[in-house]
Design an enzyme around this catalytic site. Structure first.
Site, PDB file in Angstrom:
ATOM      1  N   GLY A   8       1.160  -1.153  -0.124  1.00  0.00           N
ATOM      2  CA  GLY A   8       0.033  -0.058   0.064  1.00  0.00           C
ATOM      3  C   GLY A   8       0.866   1.106  -0.209  1.00  0.00           C
ATOM      4  O   GLY A   8       0.470   2.304   0.540  1.00  0.00           O
ATOM      5  N   ASN A  88       0.882  -2.793   5.293  1.00  0.00           N
ATOM      6  CA  ASN A  88       0.225  -1.552   5.599  1.00  0.00           C
ATOM      7  C   ASN A  88      -0.909  -1.360   4.442  1.00  0.00           C
ATOM      8  O   ASN A  88      -1.831  -0.886   4.825  1.00  0.00           O
ATOM      9  CB  ASN A  88       1.124  -0.353   5.139  1.00  0.00           C
ATOM     10  CG  ASN A  88       0.305   0.925   4.925  1.00  0.00           C
ATOM     11  OD1 ASN A  88      -0.170   1.576   5.942  1.00  0.00           O
ATOM     12  ND2 ASN A  88       0.194   1.424   3.748  1.00  0.00           N
ATOM     13  N   SER A 140      -5.511  -1.113  13.737  1.00  0.00           N
ATOM     14  CA  SER A 140      -6.368  -0.065  13.910  1.00  0.00           C
ATOM     15  C   SER A 140      -6.962  -0.120  15.281  1.00  0.00           C
ATOM     16  O   SER A 140      -7.375  -0.939  15.694  1.00  0.00           O
ATOM     17  CB  SER A 140      -7.558   0.008  12.646  1.00  0.00           C
ATOM     18  OG  SER A 140      -8.539   1.016  13.050  1.00  0.00           O
ATOM     19  N   TYR A 152     -13.853  -4.938   8.777  1.00  0.00           N
ATOM     20  CA  TYR A 152     -12.724  -4.430   9.348  1.00  0.00           C
ATOM     21  C   TYR A 152     -12.026  -4.638  10.676  1.00  0.00           C
ATOM     22  O   TYR A 152     -10.800  -4.831  11.123  1.00  0.00           O
ATOM     23  CB  TYR A 152     -12.884  -2.920   8.887  1.00  0.00           C
ATOM     24  CG  TYR A 152     -11.629  -1.707   8.893  1.00  0.00           C
ATOM     25  CD1 TYR A 152     -10.655  -1.986   7.943  1.00  0.00           C
ATOM     26  CD2 TYR A 152     -11.381  -1.188  10.130  1.00  0.00           C
ATOM     27  CE1 TYR A 152      -9.464  -0.922   7.938  1.00  0.00           C
ATOM     28  CE2 TYR A 152      -9.945  -0.219   9.914  1.00  0.00           C
ATOM     29  CZ  TYR A 152      -9.332  -0.230   8.909  1.00  0.00           C
ATOM     30  OH  TYR A 152      -8.181   0.654   9.239  1.00  0.00           O
ATOM     31  N   SER A 153     -13.000  -4.387  11.569  1.00  0.00           N
ATOM     32  CA  SER A 153     -12.586  -4.902  12.901  1.00  0.00           C
ATOM     33  C   SER A 153     -12.057  -6.214  13.326  1.00  0.00           C
ATOM     34  O   SER A 153     -10.992  -6.307  13.975  1.00  0.00           O
ATOM     35  CB  SER A 153     -13.647  -4.536  13.747  1.00  0.00           C
ATOM     36  OG  SER A 153     -14.343  -3.321  13.832  1.00  0.00           O
ATOM     37  N   LYS A 156      -8.529  -6.082  11.691  1.00  0.00           N
ATOM     38  CA  LYS A 156      -7.489  -5.597  12.274  1.00  0.00           C
ATOM     39  C   LYS A 156      -7.275  -6.199  13.685  1.00  0.00           C
ATOM     40  O   LYS A 156      -6.051  -6.336  14.287  1.00  0.00           O
ATOM     41  CB  LYS A 156      -7.926  -4.149  12.657  1.00  0.00           C
ATOM     42  CG  LYS A 156      -8.030  -3.436  11.347  1.00  0.00           C
ATOM     43  CD  LYS A 156      -6.724  -3.497  10.621  1.00  0.00           C
ATOM     44  CE  LYS A 156      -6.818  -2.443   9.477  1.00  0.00           C
ATOM     45  NZ  LYS A 156      -5.353  -2.191   8.677  1.00  0.00           N
ATOM     46  N   ILE A 185      -6.860   8.908  11.335  1.00  0.00           N
ATOM     47  CA  ILE A 185      -5.501   9.580  10.660  1.00  0.00           C
ATOM     48  C   ILE A 185      -6.002  10.159   9.273  1.00  0.00           C
ATOM     49  O   ILE A 185      -7.001   9.603   8.586  1.00  0.00           O
ATOM     50  CB  ILE A 185      -4.648   8.621  10.176  1.00  0.00           C
ATOM     51  CG1 ILE A 185      -4.168   7.727  11.633  1.00  0.00           C
ATOM     52  CG2 ILE A 185      -3.323   9.246   9.908  1.00  0.00           C
ATOM     53  CD1 ILE A 185      -3.530   8.690  12.778  1.00  0.00           C
TER      54      ILE A 185
END
Length: 244
Positions: A8, A88, A140, A152-153, A156, A185
């Site tokens: 990434g 990343n 994250s 996503y959770s 991560k 971010i």
């Protein structure tokens, strides 16, 4: 010279990390699925005056792509291994769970978890052979759970477990493995969020602002250095005090 792969690497945290490492004298292999990755690498070379920076196409979800990427990087730079890996690459496919499609689930899990597996498998034997390595996985703060981010959770959180397991398995080879846990971010990935969502997050950040990609890259630069040789299995939050 030590060499680092940044997945990434074409935007956001990956791009600023590539600039940071190149400016410190590392060779950098920027991998990205975006078609402009070679142009991005050229801009890093020009900004840092470091000719040992290349950009190559990479789909972290595909084993053959990862293998071809790694072999091309080695041959292009005339090296036989890579010392540092920054996992990343990441995507968002947010939706409330009741509306989340299997495709949205699969895409996120594949980029984050399969991606970390596929790329770590490429580099780990060389690190073991040379008895030195640095692996950093980008998690994250969402690993603790976040509405609309079941995929996503989960991904991560999986990276935290992956990090801690590899730290235990690889420590005897002088390889450290750590996870960085960014908060909110300011990157191209967060830019599309509606203003009301951004405002909601900002109200929960004691620092009162979004983080900058460079503030993550600075931590990465430290973790890949010899000065961080006794830090492994850590999850380092960079959140401005934000908590879930």
């Amino acid at each position: 010279m030590r060499y680092a792969i940044v997945t990434g690497g074409g935007s956001g945290i990956g791009y600023t990390t590539s600039i940071k490492l190149a400016s410190l004298g590392y060779g950098v292999i920027m991998g990205d699925i975006a078609p402009n990755i070679e142009e991005k690498a050229k801009s890093v070379r020009e900004a840092t005056k470091n000719e040992k920076v290349i950009g190559l196409h990479l789909d972290v979800t595909d084993w053959d792509s990862c293998n071809a990427f790694y072999n091309k990087a080695l041959s292009s730079l005339g090296i036989d291994h890579v010392d540092i890996l920054i996992n990343n690459a990441g995507i968002l496919r947010d939706a409330l769970f009741v509306k989340m499609t299997r495709e949205q689930w699969d895409q996120v899990i594949k980029v984050h978890l399969y991606g970390a597996f596929n790329m770590t498998k490429q580099v780990v034997e060389g690190m073991i052979k040379y008895q030195w390595g640095r692996i950093i996985n980008m998690s994250s703060i969402s690993w603790k759970g976040n509405v609309g981010q079941a995929n996503y959770s989960a991904a991560k959180a999986g990276l935290i477990g992956f990090t801690k397991t590899l730290a235990k398995e690889l420590g005897k080879y002088n390889i450290t493995v750590n996870a960085i846990v960014p908060g909110f971010i300011d990157t191209p990935m967060t830019a599309p969020l509606p203003d009301k969502i951004k405002k909601m997050f900002l109200e929960r950040i004691p620092a009162g602002r979004m983080g900058r990609p460079e503030e993550i890259s600075n931590i990465i630069a430290f973790l890949v250095s010899d000065e961080a040789s006794y830090i492994s299995g850590a999850e380092i939050e960079v959140t401005g005090g934000f908590s879930q």
